[in-house]
Design a protein around this motif. Structure first.
Motif, PDB file in Angstrom:
ATOM      1  N   THR A 148       0.716  13.664  -1.259  1.00  0.00           N
ATOM      2  CA  THR A 148       1.260  13.639   0.288  1.00  0.00           C
ATOM      3  C   THR A 148       2.553  13.956   0.387  1.00  0.00           C
ATOM      4  N   ARG A 181       0.681  -1.254   0.003  1.00  0.00           N
ATOM      5  CA  ARG A 181       0.037  -0.165   0.008  1.00  0.00           C
ATOM      6  C   ARG A 181       0.968   1.355   0.043  1.00  0.00           C
ATOM      7  N   THR A 204       2.871   2.819  -2.101  1.00  0.00           N
ATOM      8  CA  THR A 204       2.822   3.847  -3.451  1.00  0.00           C
ATOM      9  C   THR A 204       1.387   4.564  -3.162  1.00  0.00           C
ATOM     10  N   SER A 205       0.246   4.142  -2.773  1.00  0.00           N
ATOM     11  CA  SER A 205      -0.851   4.683  -2.529  1.00  0.00           C
ATOM     12  C   SER A 205      -0.959   5.691  -1.535  1.00  0.00           C
ATOM     13  N   SER A 211       1.517   9.185  -1.933  1.00  0.00           N
ATOM     14  CA  SER A 211       1.383   9.768  -3.405  1.00  0.00           C
ATOM     15  C   SER A 211       2.286  10.963  -3.520  1.00  0.00           C
TER      16      SER A 211
END
Length: 311
Positions: free
Chosen positions: A139, A130, A132-133, A136
């Motif tokens: 972020t 998770r 990469t998401s 971002s």
């Protein structure tokens, strides 16, 4: 009563040393400064050019390199001037204010950035699928911007509290740059309340950031121990080792100078060399010599330059 400074010029006494060491120290610090600037510029160039390094970790590393380059520039050139000529020791009141603000702005921003970088490593190792998401581009930009804004605010408080006092002599700063502890000693007013506020301010920032970094690394170690393969554990430890080395070299001298009762001018100046001169140099050294991706990118950049020159 209006606090108006009567001082127009300060004298930086520099590092405590024998006069015979002026030239050797000038040569040593000049070489270190040039290596620091060139090394950090090289990291910025490599990460910008190589698309494989356009990841959150290297995005924060570019911010760190940029900070370290200017962090060293704020103090080292003036220190070199104090070694060359007695005239180089003079610094105007406004230049002193600007130096102190810039120093604490970049220093506190770096402190916040180390915290963000440890959080980034925690997410990368604990939540690889998770990651990469969660990290971002937006972020990363928000986290980086928050470090710069927080650093600016923190430095503004330090600078305002320091220079709201009256300075009517003497004007000799027992340091090689304008910093809070030696300047407060020159104020011709009671500084106990302001010293306490500054102590708490720096203490909250430094201890808060260090605590968050420690918590991140405790979580990282727990996640690493769950990795089944020894190769995976080794790679994870190597990823964080370089960050840990730089963090310790930055925080320990700062704690020694700002968060201990009393002050010894000579010792403070020597210890300050570690995080104003040596730590900015450690960044390019540690992140290039200990990092395969950066070393590979450097080789590719060198090959591209050699190829373009041969055409």
């Amino acid at each position: 009563m209006t606090n108006v400074s009567l001082m127009t010029t300060f004298i930086l006494m520099g590092l405590p040393h024998a006069p015979a060491l002026d030239t050797p120290l000038f040569g040593i610090f000049l070489v270190i400064y040039v290596l620091t600037v060139v090394g950090n510029l090289l990291i910025l160039l490599v990460i910008t050019v190589d698309s494989h390094l356009h990841t959150p970790m290297y995005y924060f590393l570019t911010n760190l390199s940029f900070i370290d380059m200017w962090f060293s520039t704020v103090t080292v050139p003036k220190m070199l001037m104090t070694l060359v000529s007695p005239r180089g020791r003079a610094i105007s009141f406004h230049s002193c204010v600007a130096q102190l603000y810039s120093f604490h702005f970049l220093g506190s921003t770096e402190c916040f950035l180390y915290t963000v970088m440890s959080y980034d490593r925690y997410l990368a190792i604990s939540y690889p699928l998770r990651y990469t998401s969660m990290m971002s581009g937006r972020t990363c930009a928000l986290l980086a911007t928050s470090t710069w804004l927080s650093g600016s605010l923190h430095s503004a408080v330090q600078t305002t509290l320091t220079f709201c006092l009256p300075f009517c002599g003497p004007n000799q700063i027992q340091h090689y740059f304008c910093d809070v502890p030696p300047i407060l000693k020159l104020a011709c007013a009671d500084t106990s309340a302001i010293e306490m506020v500054i102590f708490v301010n720096i203490g909250v920032v430094a201890s808060g950031c260090f605590l968050l970094i420690v918590l991140s690394y405790v979580s990282i170690v727990c996640s690493i121990l769950k990795i089944r393969t020894s190769e995976g554990r080794c790679r994870a430890f190597q990823t964080c080792a370089s960050h840990g080395i730089v963090v310790l070299c930055f925080f320990l001298p700062c704690v020694f100078i700002y968060l201990r009762p009393g002050s010894r001018d000579a010792m403070d100046g020597v210890v300050a060399v570690f995080y104003t001169v040596l730590t900015p140099l450690l960044n390019p050294v540690v992140y290039t010599l200990r990092n395969k991706d950066v070393r590979k990118a450097l080789v590719q950049l060198k090959d591209k330059v050699a190829y373009s020159e041969s055409k």
